[in-house]
Design an enzyme around this catalytic site. Structure first.
Site, PDB file in Angstrom:
ATOM      1  CG  ASP A 454      -2.241   0.642   1.034  1.00 36.17           C
ATOM      2  OD1 ASP A 454      -2.341   1.487   0.133  1.00 36.17           O
ATOM      3  OD2 ASP A 454      -3.176   0.324   1.780  1.00 36.17           O
ATOM      4  CG  ASP A 522      -9.792   1.878  -0.190  1.00 41.89           C
ATOM      5  OD1 ASP A 522      -9.228   0.845  -0.588  1.00 41.89           O
ATOM      6  OD2 ASP A 522      -9.251   2.696   0.581  1.00 41.89           O
TER       7      ASP A 522
HETATM    8  C1  GLA Z   1      -5.773   1.869   2.210  1.00 38.88           C
HETATM    9  C2  GLA Z   1      -6.208   0.702   1.333  1.00 38.88           C
HETATM   10  C3  GLA Z   1      -7.247  -0.117   2.061  1.00 38.88           C
HETATM   11  C4  GLA Z   1      -6.693  -0.609   3.373  1.00 38.88           C
HETATM   12  C5  GLA Z   1      -6.207   0.575   4.201  1.00 38.88           C
HETATM   13  C6  GLA Z   1      -5.483   0.123   5.452  1.00 38.88           C
HETATM   14  O1  GLA Z   1      -6.791   2.796   2.345  1.00 38.88           O
HETATM   15  O2  GLA Z   1      -6.696   1.157   0.106  1.00 38.88           O
HETATM   16  O3  GLA Z   1      -7.640  -1.213   1.250  1.00 38.88           O
HETATM   17  O4  GLA Z   1      -5.640  -1.509   3.133  1.00 38.88           O
HETATM   18  O5  GLA Z   1      -5.325   1.407   3.467  1.00 38.88           O
HETATM   19  O6  GLA Z   1      -5.040   1.174   6.201  1.00 38.88           O
END
Ligand code: GLA
Length: 722
Positions: A454, A522
């Site tokens: 990420d 997300d």
């Molecule tokens: C980001 C990712 C999510 C999740 C969060 C965790 O927003 O896109 O899918 O992994 O971080 O903090």
């Protein structure tokens, strides 16, 4: 083969995979593209050059100016330059002239140019992928003087485009709303999109599509282009006053970011271009096939994409061993094949303001390490995946307390707060070694199969205080991310990696050389997801696009959807789940299991067939995957709003063989979705044995879909009979 060009050989044509690139690259001349587009069989570069003759414009220069591959400042071109550089305010009037031309293989040409007055050289590389016709172009600039040459802008290429391509499809968006298509109608002047997020970005995807007024999904001219790069970038489209149009794409540099010392070179990222005369789908398919054949890791390309279970929306930061084991068991029972433990397992990471950088399993919540969870996951027959955000650090972390100088920033300039975290300076070898050692150790100890990598903030002041002594370093930082990914992959050949950046903010062909999946967004809202997937599908194949079944009430939009719709909306993609399975009732779990089973049945077709978007009514989404031999297809028809007319618009299938007979069945949802009877669902027994129609009828006349409630989705399975 190296050839000194002369007037006779100055016209060069390279053609492969249905694409033709014709160049005028005579020795001592400015190199220029005469034609780039769908192949014109039998046509020579010389005749195209003759046809491109333009009339003298009264009041202008003595002869029409043709420009060059970079339209340097001072060469008289009315539009903006693709190369801007200088030495202390001098040496900006560059005029690159061809020295040699190489044609090392079929479909490849390298043009070497020099400007002895300014003291730089340029190498322009062009390659056409013989399988897809996709053109890759890049430029390398070399400083041949002692004094540093400061590069302010260098496009991969100034790509001319067909004047008929008046429309521009741009891809924009935001967190949880990526890949929205914004269409700009025919325009005069310039369109400029700049990204200085330090990552590919949510709002300015590095690419776009130019299309003719009458281009549809399946017919007409379209040129799609994309910069294979995960850092800052600039995209500009200019229609010059003389009627010509050019696309420029390259890295966006911060002031002084690239200063080439004596003999040093800078190479732009590759600009990838697909020329289609089969509509928008033709361009998308070239990108998809090129990615699978030329960019993706061959080690994982042929392996079926396992169905994911991701813990994020189920538990967020509330990690308990028992809960996670219970979720793993529930996930396996509905068909998950890979369990991904998301954020919250390490250091003091009990919320999003602490712990980043402390890459060790948190002893407070996991006294036995991750072993009990990993062991159970593997016993259940699933792979184990783990979340990391390697490039970041929270000030509230042991790492930051020990190394406050390991972050990017400009001394004396306040840092812009963002998710309570700072960006590590990956141009420092000691930072890379720290991250490598921590990640490698965990991958080895737990036999980790998969990493969700990420990256959750923009880099506003990306300067390095290390060896770069205060210069901006996004170029070097991006290369360092690539190198770290490669190092981990070399050490762990079976490891798969997902590129996530607050959802889909790092989706590009640069990162996909080192990663195997994109977390598209997300936003797991089943209705919103259709538009996000459609946008992303213009460049990325479904097999790489993560698509998850979310909770009944979506955490991003607050909307509530049936399980049948949630599952159906996740089948076309790299399928997964991201919900608390303990909150789903038995009936919904059965529907979820059936949907996952359906995905697995057709996964080969969805991930390796030819993907098509179909022109359809605006309140619906119609996509399909057709096998390469046209014997089988699966189409998804989603109703996203109420019908405008009394009867829904007919579906004209695409991509089938008109001469073949096909059995058509409706394989989803589990129950007849028609709100009234009779309908063709009953008449043709679509939910049962189905009925046989010839391809010509299915495409040329089509079928009326059932009248359904909004937020429902049906799948048509079409298979050759006999
Ligand atoms: C980001 C990712 C999510 C999740 C969060 C965790 O927003 O896109 O899918 O992994 O971080 O903090």
């Amino acid at each position: 083969m190296t050839q000194q060009t002369d007037d006779i050989s100055r016209h060069i044509a390279i053609r492969a995979g249905g694409t033709l690139l014709a160049l005028d690259a005579g020795s001592g001349r400015r190199a220029q593209i005469v034609y780039a587009g769908p192949d014109l069989p039998g046509v020579t570069a010389a005749e195209l050059a003759m046809l491109s003759t333009r009339q003298h414009a009264p009041g202008g220069p003595a002869a029409p100016l043709d420009g060059s591959l970079l339209h340097e400042i001072g060469t008289g071109i009315s539009g903006p330059s693709g190369l801007i550089g200088q030495r202390s305010g001098r040496d900006w009037a560059t005029d690159l002239r061809v020295t040699t031309v190489e044609t090392p293989a079929e479909g490849m040409v390298v043009i070497h140019c020099a400007d002895t007055n300014v003291g730089i050289e340029a190498q322009h590389n062009f390659t056409i992928d013989p399988a897809t016709g996709l053109l890759s172009a890049s430029t390398t600039i070399k400083n041949t003087r002692e004094e540093a040459y400061c590069l302010d802008w260098c496009a991969a290429l100034c790509l001319p485009f067909d004047a008929r391509l008046g429309r521009f499809l741009s891809f924009t968006g935001r967190w949880a709303g990526e890949f929205h298509i914004e269409e700009v109608p025919a325009f005069q002047g310039s369109i400029l999109r700049e990204n200085k997020a330090g990552r590919t970005s949510h709002d300015a995807f590095p690419g776009g599509v130019l299309a003719a007024a009458d281009t549809t999904e399946n017919a007409g001219l379209a040129t799609a282009f994309h910069l294979a790069w995960s850092g800052n970038h600039r995209l500009r489209i200019d229609r010059h006053s003389d009627g010509r149009g050019f696309v420029q794409m390259g890295e966006l540099f911060f002031p002084g970011e690239i200063a080439l010392g004596a003999g040093e070179t800078y190479r732009t990222p590759d600009l990838l271009v697909a020329f289609s005369h089969n509509g928008l789908n033709g361009a998308s398919q070239a990108f998809h096939d090129h990615l699978c054949a030329q960019v993706s890791d061959t080690r994982t390309a042929s392996k079926p994409r396992p169905v994911h279970y991701n813990t994020w929306e189920a538990v967020y930061f509330l990690h308990h061993e028992d809960t996670l084991i219970e979720l793993a068991e529930a996930a396996a029972s509905v068909g998950a094949e890979r369990f991904v433990l998301d954020d919250g397992w390490f250091g003091g990471r009990r919320h999003d303001a602490a712990g980043l950088g402390d890459w060790w399993v948190s002893g407070d919540i996991y006294p036995n390490g991750l072993h009990p969870i990993v062991n159970r996951v593997k016993e259940l027959g699933m792979e184990f995946g783990l979340w990391f955000e390697p490039e970041m650090v929270n000030p509230d972390s042991d790492l930051y307390r020990a190394h406050p100088d390991w972050v990017l920033g400009v001394e004396g300039v306040e840092t812009i707060p963002s998710r309570g975290q700072l960006t590590l300076d990956l141009t420092r070898p000691e930072v890379i070694d720290y991250l490598y050692e921590k990640m490698d150790g965990l991958i080895t100890e737990y036999g980790i199969d998969y990493i969700k990598w990420d990256m959750n903030r923009d880099a506003h002041h990306p300067a390095s205080g290390g060896s770069h002594s205060g210069r901006a370093v996004i170029h070097h930082q991006t290369r360092a991310v690539y190198a770290l990914l490669q190092r981990l992959r070399d050490a762990h050949p079976k490891l798969e990696i997902e590129s996530c950046s607050s959802g889909g903010a790092r989706a590009d062909f640069g990162i996909l050389r080192y990663t195997d999946r994109i977390w598209t967004s997300d936003n797991n809202d089943a209705r919103a997801r259709h538009a996000i997937m459609i946008g992303a599908s213009h460049f990325f194949p479904l097999r790489l696009l993560g698509n998850h079944v979310g909770p009944k009430t979506c955490h991003i939009t607050g909307r509530t959807f049936s399980m049948a719709f949630r599952v159906a909306s996740a089948v076309f993609g790299h399928m997964g789940m991201e919900l608390d399975l303990r909150r789903e009732n038995a009936a919904d779990l059965a529907v979820l299991k059936a949907g996952i089973a359906l995905h697995k049945t057709h996964r080969e077709l969805i991930h390796h067939g030819r993907f098509l978007r179909l022109d359809t009514a605006p309140e619906t989404n119609l996509i399909g995957c057709v096998s390469r031999d046209q014997r089988e297809a699966l189409f998804s028809y989603a109703k996203l709003a109420e019908d405008v007319a009394a009867h829904p618009r007919r579906i004209n299938f695409e991509g089938l063989d008109p001469a073949m007979d096909y059995r058509v069945r409706m394989v989803w949802p589990p129950h007849n979705p028609s709100v009234s009877a009779p309908s063709i669902v009953d008449a043709a027994d679509l939910m049962g044995e189905g009925a046989v129609f010839c391809g010509a009828a299915l495409m040329g006349y089509g079928i009326q879909p059932p009248l359904m409630f909004p937020d429902t989705c049906v799948f048509y399975h079409i298979e050759q009979t006999g």
